[in-house]
Design an enzyme around this catalytic site. Structure first.
Site, PDB file in Angstrom:
ATOM      1  N   ARG A  71       0.402  -1.611  -0.177  1.00  0.00           N
ATOM      2  CA  ARG A  71       0.255  -0.390  -0.335  1.00  0.00           C
ATOM      3  C   ARG A  71       0.941   1.618   0.211  1.00  0.00           C
ATOM      4  O   ARG A  71       0.510   1.877  -0.322  1.00  0.00           O
ATOM      5  CB  ARG A  71      -0.661  -0.135   1.052  1.00  0.00           C
ATOM      6  CG  ARG A  71      -1.426   1.733   1.235  1.00  0.00           C
ATOM      7  CD  ARG A  71      -3.323   1.541   1.523  1.00  0.00           C
ATOM      8  NE  ARG A  71      -2.737   0.798   3.270  1.00  0.00           N
ATOM      9  CZ  ARG A  71      -2.323   0.923   4.726  1.00  0.00           C
ATOM     10  NH1 ARG A  71      -1.618   2.437   4.656  1.00  0.00           N
ATOM     11  NH2 ARG A  71      -2.094  -0.073   5.330  1.00  0.00           N
ATOM     12  N   TYR A 124     -11.932  18.666 -17.292  1.00  0.00           N
ATOM     13  CA  TYR A 124     -12.541  16.892 -17.435  1.00  0.00           C
ATOM     14  C   TYR A 124     -14.008  17.209 -16.182  1.00  0.00           C
ATOM     15  O   TYR A 124     -14.099  17.790 -15.122  1.00  0.00           O
ATOM     16  CB  TYR A 124     -11.930  15.665 -16.637  1.00  0.00           C
ATOM     17  CG  TYR A 124     -11.993  14.545 -16.948  1.00  0.00           C
ATOM     18  CD1 TYR A 124     -12.341  13.736 -17.711  1.00  0.00           C
ATOM     19  CD2 TYR A 124     -11.876  13.683 -15.698  1.00  0.00           C
ATOM     20  CE1 TYR A 124     -13.057  12.568 -17.935  1.00  0.00           C
ATOM     21  CE2 TYR A 124     -12.749  12.655 -15.803  1.00  0.00           C
ATOM     22  CZ  TYR A 124     -12.884  12.236 -17.008  1.00  0.00           C
ATOM     23  OH  TYR A 124     -13.317  10.799 -16.658  1.00  0.00           O
ATOM     24  N   ASP A 196      -3.727  18.787 -16.145  1.00  0.00           N
ATOM     25  CA  ASP A 196      -3.607  17.974 -16.205  1.00  0.00           C
ATOM     26  C   ASP A 196      -3.663  17.623 -18.115  1.00  0.00           C
ATOM     27  O   ASP A 196      -3.801  18.013 -18.938  1.00  0.00           O
ATOM     28  CB  ASP A 196      -5.452  17.718 -16.397  1.00  0.00           C
ATOM     29  CG  ASP A 196      -6.466  16.352 -16.585  1.00  0.00           C
ATOM     30  OD1 ASP A 196      -5.444  15.292 -17.477  1.00  0.00           O
ATOM     31  OD2 ASP A 196      -6.961  15.821 -16.407  1.00  0.00           O
ATOM     32  N   LYS A 221      -5.196   5.993 -20.302  1.00  0.00           N
ATOM     33  CA  LYS A 221      -5.826   7.397 -21.708  1.00  0.00           C
ATOM     34  C   LYS A 221      -4.212   7.128 -22.826  1.00  0.00           C
ATOM     35  O   LYS A 221      -4.419   5.576 -22.500  1.00  0.00           O
ATOM     36  CB  LYS A 221      -6.223   8.931 -21.443  1.00  0.00           C
ATOM     37  CG  LYS A 221      -6.625   8.612 -20.827  1.00  0.00           C
ATOM     38  CD  LYS A 221      -8.487   8.091 -20.749  1.00  0.00           C
ATOM     39  CE  LYS A 221      -9.454   8.980 -19.389  1.00  0.00           C
ATOM     40  NZ  LYS A 221      -9.946   9.552 -19.077  1.00  0.00           N
TER      41      LYS A 221
HETATM   42  C1  LIG Z   1     -10.350  10.146 -17.866  1.00  0.00           C
HETATM   43  C2  LIG Z   1      -9.864  11.316 -17.445  1.00  0.00           C
HETATM   44  C3  LIG Z   1      -9.744  11.673 -15.914  1.00  0.00           C
HETATM   45  C4  LIG Z   1      -9.740  10.967 -14.463  1.00  0.00           C
HETATM   46  O1  LIG Z   1      -9.084   9.597 -14.746  1.00  0.00           O
HETATM   47  P1  LIG Z   1      -9.402   7.843 -14.824  1.00  0.00           P
HETATM   48  O2  LIG Z   1      -8.413   7.362 -14.794  1.00  0.00           O
HETATM   49  O3  LIG Z   1     -10.831   7.814 -15.468  1.00  0.00           O
HETATM   50  O4  LIG Z   1     -10.101   8.040 -13.306  1.00  0.00           O
HETATM   51  C5  LIG Z   1      -9.077  12.799 -15.776  1.00  0.00           C
HETATM   52  N1  LIG Z   1      -8.908  13.866 -16.892  1.00  0.00           N
HETATM   53  C6  LIG Z   1      -8.596  13.999 -17.829  1.00  0.00           C
HETATM   54  C7  LIG Z   1      -8.639  14.536 -19.200  1.00  0.00           C
HETATM   55  C8  LIG Z   1      -9.327  12.681 -18.548  1.00  0.00           C
HETATM   56  O5  LIG Z   1      -8.953  12.404 -19.941  1.00  0.00           O
END
Ligand SMILES: *Cc1c(COP(=O)(O)O)cnc(C)c1O
Length: 424
Positions: A71, A124, A196, A221
């Site tokens: 963890r 997002y 982000d 992604k």
């Molecule tokens: C998908 C996404 C997230 C969240 O990520 P998860 O892995 O689904 O929790 C955050 N920011 C952007 C731009 C995303 O496309």
């Protein structure tokens, strides 16, 4: 930063390439070995250490050890963290079970009751939900600003603003934020800037080089890239902040799993290749869409007519702009529905960044719950379609889009009549 240059590259080359002037090739080279340790006799590819716990000896008791319990830390997770840090030229990286897990840990680390966070308005949906519906219950205040103009960020700063959180390009309209400009005003106020960078990855944009404190990733992604592992990461040069993030991760339990970390590290090996190819395919598809009579508008930072083209060239590396393109189909929701129904090759999903071309209709899918006026205020019209361009031959994607657009418009008139009748 660890480099493995066995051949003769002059130190001047290396210096130029590390001075923010990083070419895709240098990053491609780096991505192939990033995070790897060991030498002769060791496995070329690191293993998956599934063990939840690690042997200690009596002398260790009470003193810190690198690995004690998974963890807190795990060797497979550490390999991924080294890889992401090296790719971005950062000191450290802390990974989480998901992108939103990473964002939650960041906010729990920086924000206490009474503190304030500024969010870019084009952000997002999950980030918005976390702040508006969860952190607000713990007394964290927030303001949304149009971060295209750094002065809006400046005006929204309060004495208790601890974090500014932006996303560039924005989803799904691809509006850009000038990271350098926002970093200046954020730093002057003593707050932390998080960007982000999920859509572009360090191959196309390096927020830390532009002055941000933290690069935020949903590794789910493009970084993992194959739709087989959820994950999130926070990359930073601030080692004190990284220690605090690890403390929150240990305390709240959001660490990345070893199997997902291993899959994500494997994804990084081909990241530069994928992003380069997806960027090129995306540009070709965007150009084709721009010439189509039934397409009202195309959003892609690689297009010469993109409204923030100069900013795109300034903050994206090597004239690559990522794999996400969005466009407005004429004919509203009825045409949009028929278009989606007609696609044969592209996959209809709520996801981006995989090897296959993925299509989303934000007005009915990702932003289906958002009232129309609020959607339209951030550019999400009924006809907007988002493409996450994959690795197919772009000619095949174009012909699929072409036949689907043609069918959508053949049915458009009939669908409109039906919609009008239903609305009565
Ligand atoms: C998908 C996404 C997230 C969240 O990520 P998860 O892995 O689904 O929790 C955050 N920011 C952007 C731009 C995303 O496309």
């Amino acid at each position: 930063m660890a480099r493995h240059d066995h051949h003769s590259v002059s130190s001047t080359d290396i210096n130029t390439r590390d001075a923010g002037n990083v070419t895709p090739l240098a990053l491609a080279t780096r991505a192939l070995r990033a995070g790897r340790q060991g030498g002769r006799g060791d496995a070329l590819v690191g293993g998956i250490v599934q063990s939840t716990t690690f042997l200690q000896d009596g002398d260790d008791v009470g003193s810190p050890v690198e690995f004690a319990y998974s963890r807190c830390s795990n060797p497979t997770v550490s390999e991924l963290e080294r890889a992401l840090a090296e790719l971005e030229g950062a000191e450290d990286c802390v990974t989480f079970s998901t992108g939103l897990g990473a964002e939650t840990a960041l906010m729990l680390t920086l924000l206490s009751a009474g503190d304030h966070v500024i969010l870019g308005s084009a952000i997002y949906g999950g980030t918005t939900r976390l702040v508006q519906q969860v952190l607000s219950r713990f007394g964290v205040e927030h303001t949304f600003v149009d971060a295209r103009d750094a002065e809006n960020v400046q005006r929204a700063l309060q004495p208790r603003t601890k974090l500014v959180f932006i996303e560039s390009p924005a989803n799904p309209t691809l509006v850009l934020t000038d990271i350098e400009a926002v970093a200046k005003v954020t730093r002057a106020a003593g707050a932390i800037l998080a960007v982000d960078n999920t859509f572009l990855t360090p191959i196309v944009q390096r927020p830390l080089d532009l002055g941000a404190d933290v690069s935020v990733y949903s590794t789910t992604k493009h970084i993992e890239g194959h739709s087989t592992a959820l994950g999130g990461a926070l990359v930073t040069r601030n080692t004190e902040l990284a220690d605090k993030l690890r403390f929150i991760r240990k305390s709240t339990g959001g660490i990345q799993s070893p199997l997902n970390a291993w899959l994500t590290t494997r994804g990084i090996r081909t990241l530069a290749l994928r992003i380069r190819e997806q960027s090129r395919n995306a540009l070709r598809i965007a150009r084709w869409l721009s010439t189509h009579d039934d397409v009202a508008k195309v959003h892609y930072p690689g297009l010469e007519r993109f409204p923030q083209r100069a900013l795109a060239l300034k903050q994206h590396i090597g004239d690559l702009h990522g794999g996400v393109v969005s466009f407005e189909l004429r004919g509203g929701v009825p045409a949009g529905r028929e278009f989606l129904r007609s696609l044969e090759l592209c996959s209809l999903v709520e996801h981006v960044g995989s090897v296959e071309t993925l299509v989303t209709h934000p007005a009915t899918m990702t932003h289906g719950d958002v009232p129309r006026h609020q959607r339209e205020a951030v550019g999400i019209t009924d006809g907007l379609v988002r493409l996450s361009v994959g690795l197919e031959d772009p000619v095949d994607v174009i012909s699929d889009l072409d036949q689907a657009i043609t069918r959508a418009h053949a049915k458009k008139a009939a669908e409109r009549e039906l919609a009008a009748a239903l609305a009565k």
